[in-house]
Design a protein around this motif. Structure first.
Motif, PDB file in Angstrom:
ATOM      1  N   LEU A   4       0.816  -1.216   0.000  1.00  0.00           N
ATOM      2  CA  LEU A   4       0.000   0.000   0.000  1.00  0.00           C
ATOM      3  C   LEU A   4       0.849   1.265   0.000  1.00  0.00           C
ATOM      4  O   LEU A   4       0.345   2.345   0.315  1.00  0.00           O
ATOM      5  N   ALA A   5       2.119   1.145  -0.343  1.00  0.00           N
ATOM      6  CA  ALA A   5       3.002   2.311  -0.371  1.00  0.00           C
ATOM      7  C   ALA A   5       2.460   3.354  -1.341  1.00  0.00           C
ATOM      8  O   ALA A   5       2.001   3.032  -2.440  1.00  0.00           O
ATOM      9  N   GLY A   6       2.491   4.602  -0.906  1.00  0.00           N
ATOM     10  CA  GLY A   6       2.012   5.700  -1.732  1.00  0.00           C
ATOM     11  C   GLY A   6       0.529   5.986  -1.580  1.00  0.00           C
ATOM     12  O   GLY A   6       0.042   6.985  -2.121  1.00  0.00           O
ATOM     13  N   ARG A   7      -0.194   5.149  -0.872  1.00  0.00           N
ATOM     14  CA  ARG A   7      -1.627   5.379  -0.659  1.00  0.00           C
ATOM     15  C   ARG A   7      -1.852   6.027   0.700  1.00  0.00           C
ATOM     16  O   ARG A   7      -1.028   5.924   1.608  1.00  0.00           O
ATOM     17  N   ARG A   8      -3.006   6.681   0.815  1.00  0.00           N
ATOM     18  CA  ARG A   8      -3.314   7.398   2.050  1.00  0.00           C
ATOM     19  C   ARG A   8      -4.667   6.932   2.578  1.00  0.00           C
ATOM     20  O   ARG A   8      -5.632   6.777   1.820  1.00  0.00           O
ATOM     21  N   GLY A   9      -4.716   6.699   3.888  1.00  0.00           N
ATOM     22  CA  GLY A   9      -5.934   6.200   4.505  1.00  0.00           C
ATOM     23  C   GLY A   9      -6.312   6.988   5.739  1.00  0.00           C
ATOM     24  O   GLY A   9      -5.474   7.638   6.375  1.00  0.00           O
ATOM     25  N   LEU A  10      -7.571   6.917   6.073  1.00  0.00           N
ATOM     26  CA  LEU A  10      -8.119   7.563   7.270  1.00  0.00           C
ATOM     27  C   LEU A  10      -8.927   6.527   8.031  1.00  0.00           C
ATOM     28  O   LEU A  10      -9.764   5.835   7.433  1.00  0.00           O
ATOM     29  N   ALA A  21      -6.801  -2.288  14.611  1.00  0.00           N
ATOM     30  CA  ALA A  21      -6.202  -3.363  13.820  1.00  0.00           C
ATOM     31  C   ALA A  21      -6.152  -2.993  12.345  1.00  0.00           C
ATOM     32  O   ALA A  21      -5.169  -3.286  11.649  1.00  0.00           O
ATOM     33  N   ILE A  22      -7.201  -2.354  11.851  1.00  0.00           N
ATOM     34  CA  ILE A  22      -7.212  -1.915  10.452  1.00  0.00           C
ATOM     35  C   ILE A  22      -6.126  -0.871  10.215  1.00  0.00           C
ATOM     36  O   ILE A  22      -5.370  -0.942   9.236  1.00  0.00           O
ATOM     37  N   ALA A  23      -6.038   0.112  11.111  1.00  0.00           N
ATOM     38  CA  ALA A  23      -5.037   1.168  10.958  1.00  0.00           C
ATOM     39  C   ALA A  23      -3.625   0.590  10.961  1.00  0.00           C
ATOM     40  O   ALA A  23      -2.775   0.978  10.138  1.00  0.00           O
ATOM     41  N   ALA A  29       1.654  -2.074   5.899  1.00  0.00           N
ATOM     42  CA  ALA A  29       1.760  -2.364   4.467  1.00  0.00           C
ATOM     43  C   ALA A  29       2.203  -1.143   3.670  1.00  0.00           C
ATOM     44  O   ALA A  29       2.200  -1.177   2.435  1.00  0.00           O
ATOM     45  N   GLY A  30       2.577  -0.075   4.360  1.00  0.00           N
ATOM     46  CA  GLY A  30       3.146   1.076   3.693  1.00  0.00           C
ATOM     47  C   GLY A  30       2.236   2.255   3.488  1.00  0.00           C
ATOM     48  O   GLY A  30       2.656   3.291   2.956  1.00  0.00           O
ATOM     49  N   MET A  31       0.970   2.153   3.891  1.00  0.00           N
ATOM     50  CA  MET A  31       0.041   3.261   3.709  1.00  0.00           C
ATOM     51  C   MET A  31       0.305   4.372   4.715  1.00  0.00           C
ATOM     52  O   MET A  31       0.675   4.102   5.863  1.00  0.00           O
ATOM     53  N   ASP A  32       0.128   5.607   4.294  1.00  0.00           N
ATOM     54  CA  ASP A  32       0.164   6.756   5.193  1.00  0.00           C
ATOM     55  C   ASP A  32      -1.206   6.847   5.856  1.00  0.00           C
ATOM     56  O   ASP A  32      -2.183   7.238   5.212  1.00  0.00           O
ATOM     57  N   VAL A  33      -1.290   6.468   7.124  1.00  0.00           N
ATOM     58  CA  VAL A  33      -2.567   6.353   7.820  1.00  0.00           C
ATOM     59  C   VAL A  33      -2.741   7.500   8.814  1.00  0.00           C
ATOM     60  O   VAL A  33      -1.848   7.781   9.623  1.00  0.00           O
ATOM     61  N   HIS A  34      -3.888   8.124   8.757  1.00  0.00           N
ATOM     62  CA  HIS A  34      -4.273   9.189   9.684  1.00  0.00           C
ATOM     63  C   HIS A  34      -5.411   8.652  10.543  1.00  0.00           C
ATOM     64  O   HIS A  34      -6.443   8.221  10.019  1.00  0.00           O
ATOM     65  N   VAL A  35      -5.230   8.653  11.836  1.00  0.00           N
ATOM     66  CA  VAL A  35      -6.246   8.146  12.766  1.00  0.00           C
ATOM     67  C   VAL A  35      -6.936   9.317  13.454  1.00  0.00           C
ATOM     68  O   VAL A  35      -6.283  10.233  13.943  1.00  0.00           O
ATOM     69  N   VAL A  60     -12.949  18.759  12.453  1.00  0.00           N
ATOM     70  CA  VAL A  60     -11.809  17.847  12.328  1.00  0.00           C
ATOM     71  C   VAL A  60     -11.962  16.951  11.099  1.00  0.00           C
ATOM     72  O   VAL A  60     -11.015  16.743  10.326  1.00  0.00           O
ATOM     73  N   LEU A  61     -13.167  16.413  10.901  1.00  0.00           N
ATOM     74  CA  LEU A  61     -13.405  15.511   9.777  1.00  0.00           C
ATOM     75  C   LEU A  61     -13.273  16.235   8.440  1.00  0.00           C
ATOM     76  O   LEU A  61     -12.707  15.691   7.482  1.00  0.00           O
ATOM     77  N   GLU A  62     -13.783  17.444   8.361  1.00  0.00           N
ATOM     78  CA  GLU A  62     -13.675  18.191   7.104  1.00  0.00           C
ATOM     79  C   GLU A  62     -12.222  18.489   6.768  1.00  0.00           C
ATOM     80  O   GLU A  62     -11.820  18.434   5.601  1.00  0.00           O
ATOM     81  N   ALA A  63     -11.409  18.794   7.784  1.00  0.00           N
ATOM     82  CA  ALA A  63      -9.985  19.027   7.544  1.00  0.00           C
ATOM     83  C   ALA A  63      -9.308  17.753   7.041  1.00  0.00           C
ATOM     84  O   ALA A  63      -8.510  17.777   6.097  1.00  0.00           O
ATOM     85  N   ALA A  64      -9.612  16.612   7.667  1.00  0.00           N
ATOM     86  CA  ALA A  64      -9.031  15.337   7.246  1.00  0.00           C
ATOM     87  C   ALA A  64      -9.492  14.960   5.847  1.00  0.00           C
ATOM     88  O   ALA A  64      -8.735  14.396   5.053  1.00  0.00           O
ATOM     89  N   GLY A  65     -10.750  15.270   5.528  1.00  0.00           N
ATOM     90  CA  GLY A  65     -11.299  14.923   4.229  1.00  0.00           C
ATOM     91  C   GLY A  65     -10.746  15.740   3.086  1.00  0.00           C
ATOM     92  O   GLY A  65     -10.880  15.352   1.916  1.00  0.00           O
ATOM     93  N   ARG A  66     -10.111  16.865   3.385  1.00  0.00           N
ATOM     94  CA  ARG A  66      -9.505  17.663   2.318  1.00  0.00           C
ATOM     95  C   ARG A  66      -8.180  17.083   1.848  1.00  0.00           C
ATOM     96  O   ARG A  66      -7.670  17.475   0.791  1.00  0.00           O
ATOM     97  N   GLU A  67      -7.624  16.143   2.606  1.00  0.00           N
ATOM     98  CA  GLU A  67      -6.407  15.466   2.165  1.00  0.00           C
ATOM     99  C   GLU A  67      -6.751  14.424   1.091  1.00  0.00           C
ATOM    100  O   GLU A  67      -7.867  13.906   1.065  1.00  0.00           O
ATOM    101  N   PRO A  68      -5.811  14.099   0.216  1.00  0.00           N
ATOM    102  CA  PRO A  68      -6.041  12.978  -0.709  1.00  0.00           C
ATOM    103  C   PRO A  68      -6.261  11.689   0.089  1.00  0.00           C
ATOM    104  O   PRO A  68      -5.534  11.415   1.040  1.00  0.00           O
ATOM    105  N   LEU A  69      -7.253  10.915  -0.293  1.00  0.00           N
ATOM    106  CA  LEU A  69      -7.562   9.681   0.427  1.00  0.00           C
ATOM    107  C   LEU A  69      -7.857   8.564  -0.568  1.00  0.00           C
ATOM    108  O   LEU A  69      -8.618   8.743  -1.516  1.00  0.00           O
TER     109      LEU A  69
END
Length: 245
Positions: A4-10, A21-23, A29-35, A60-69
């Protein structure tokens, strides 16, 4: 692992339990994860949020949602202080369950769907529960809000273009040993037959790697060994018994 390198998750509600566990699985697996959660999840990137405070949570959610996901998981939950009949459930507990379990899900979808569409396709995972299908004594608020959330997710799935967003619900086949559950149990309770949150790591990786291909709109029951089956193959039994209320 770099699948998952290069992907972004929330992950909303990703500090402990299934969300944690999901985070962790995504991050390893390489994902950039924001919790987003009330408590800090170790070394993962984190922003505090309390879904029981809807106006602050929306910011908070609107700020996180403005990131690429590329992928979002909603695992926040309010169980209540303990199992209690409807007549013994205080109004403030019901309101908290509505704010966290249902309105929090609505706010998360509203904030993140635009970024997920831009991923072409993005993935949204809803952590569901057997209460959606069974109800049960002693958990009317939890069951009602989780069932409403499941209906919300199913409606959004039918509205969205699957080339842009795919939506999958996952739920445990049995009770899961988590801090939230432990707060509701006696100190000497035996958890030996409970599932572990790590059972959700394989499905989290598969869904994120494939962006939910072949599972769009599905409800997938996760088993203790990490395998999963569609809900129509076998509905989990109720985790509530009248003797335990």
């Amino acid at each position: 692992m770099t699948a998952l390198a290069g992907r972004r998750g929330l992950v909303v509600g990703g500090s402990t339990g299934i969300g944690g566990a999901i985070a962790r699985a995504w991050s390893e697996a390489g994902m950039d994860v924001h919790v987003l959660s009330r408590s800090q999840p170790g070394a993962l990137r984190w922003s505090p949020v309390d879904l029981a405070d809807p106006e602050a949570a929306r910011t908070v959610l609107e700020a996180a949602g403005r990131e690429p996901l590329d992928a979002v998981a909603f695992s926040a939950v309010s169980y209540g202080d303990k199992r209690a009949t409807f007549s013994d459930t205080p109004l403030d507990q019901w309101r908290t369950q509505v704010e966290v379990n249902l309105h929090g899900l609505w706010l998360t979808l509203a904030a993140t769907l635009p970024s997920l569409r831009a991923a072409r396709p993005g993935l949204f995972i809803n952590v569901s529960s057997e209460v959606v299908f069974n109800g049960g004594p002693g958990r009317s608020g939890y069951a009602a809000t989780k069932a409403a959330g499941a209906s919300l997710v199913d409606s959004v799935y039918q509205e969205e273009d699957p080339d842009l967003v795919r939506i999958v619900s996952v739920l445990p086949a049995g009770m899961v040993d988590s801090p939230g559950i432990r707060r509701r149990r006696p100190a000497d309770f035996d958890y030996s037959d409970y599932m572990r949150p790590e059972s959700f790591a394989p499905i989290a990786l598969t869904l994120a790697t494939t962006a939910g291909a072949d599972h769009n709109g599905d409800n997938l029951v996760v088993h203790p060994d990490g395998t999963w089956t569609p809900i129509h193959d076998h509905t989990p039994i109720s985790q509530t018994h009248r003797s335990r209320v």
